[in-house]
Design a protein around this motif. Sequence first.
Motif, mmCIF file in Angstrom:
data_model
loop_
_atom_site.group_PDB
_atom_site.id
_atom_site.type_symbol
_atom_site.label_atom_id
_atom_site.label_comp_id
_atom_site.label_asym_id
_atom_site.label_seq_id
_atom_site.Cartn_x
_atom_site.Cartn_y
_atom_site.Cartn_z
ATOM 1 N N GLU A 1 0.830 -1.209 0.000
ATOM 2 C CA GLU A 1 0.000 0.000 0.000
ATOM 3 C C GLU A 1 0.863 1.257 0.000
ATOM 4 N N LEU A 2 1.903 1.239 0.821
ATOM 5 C CA LEU A 2 2.827 2.372 0.889
ATOM 6 C C LEU A 2 3.537 2.562 -0.449
ATOM 7 N N SER A 3 3.973 1.475 -1.048
ATOM 8 C CA SER A 3 4.652 1.537 -2.340
ATOM 9 C C SER A 3 3.726 2.084 -3.417
ATOM 10 N N SER A 4 2.473 1.677 -3.368
ATOM 11 C CA SER A 4 1.490 2.168 -4.343
ATOM 12 C C SER A 4 1.271 3.669 -4.180
ATOM 13 N N GLN A 5 1.227 4.131 -2.939
ATOM 14 C CA GLN A 5 1.053 5.564 -2.680
ATOM 15 C C GLN A 5 2.273 6.356 -3.145
ATOM 16 N N LEU A 6 3.462 5.814 -2.915
ATOM 17 C CA LEU A 6 4.686 6.482 -3.376
ATOM 18 C C LEU A 6 4.733 6.544 -4.895
ATOM 19 N N ARG A 7 4.298 5.471 -5.532
ATOM 20 C CA ARG A 7 4.283 5.429 -6.995
ATOM 21 C C ARG A 7 3.310 6.467 -7.547
ATOM 22 N N SER A 8 2.140 6.577 -6.937
ATOM 23 C CA SER A 8 1.153 7.580 -7.354
ATOM 24 C C SER A 8 1.702 8.988 -7.164
#
Length: 203
Positions: free
Chosen positions: A120-127
């Motif tokens: 989830e954190l990685s997805s937020q950073l990617r966004s």
Amino acid sequence: MSMRRDPMAAAAEMIVFLESLCKHPEKFMPSDSNCNSSTLESLSSSLVCTVGEISTWPSASNVIPGQVTFTVDLRTINDMGREAVIYELSDRIYQICDTRSVSCTIDRKHDANAVMCDSELSSQLRSSAFAAVKRMRGEIQSELPVLMSGAGHDAMAISHLTKIGMLFVRCRGGVSHSPAEHVLDDDVWASGLALLSFIETQL
């Protein structure tokens, strides 16, 4: 020559075997419960091995070494696979020593399990990275890459305390942690905007 018991030649054979093992683990690893097809696939895409130090004693140009010491740094995303590779490497090292009539010891100096970033954190950073690049360029022609890092980041040390995720800034030629490291000003700016965007979404 046939009477020699040369640890340098033995070490050279071990190092060349290590290179082959790590380039093509599927050729050397047995398919069993400890190393199934998914583990082999993981090893094939993430396994890296490095011999970064080697020393000899007495280290004279015309003397067969009495002792050779070298380091092996072995990293992969799959902990079970890493243990299987270490077992295979150790077994071959002892075989080489036996064939060459030299004694050998293997000391494990450091062990660290792979740490997975929080999805989830990685997805937020990617966004956030996507938003930053779009803000700077107006549009994005290609996907932002998601990377597996083999380095021992500080994130490993705090992963048992909290979720972790990482944002990387590309370096010219992939060279980092070196005087030759170089990043573009725009990339530094984009990473700053990405981090700001990420923090704003958390408030």
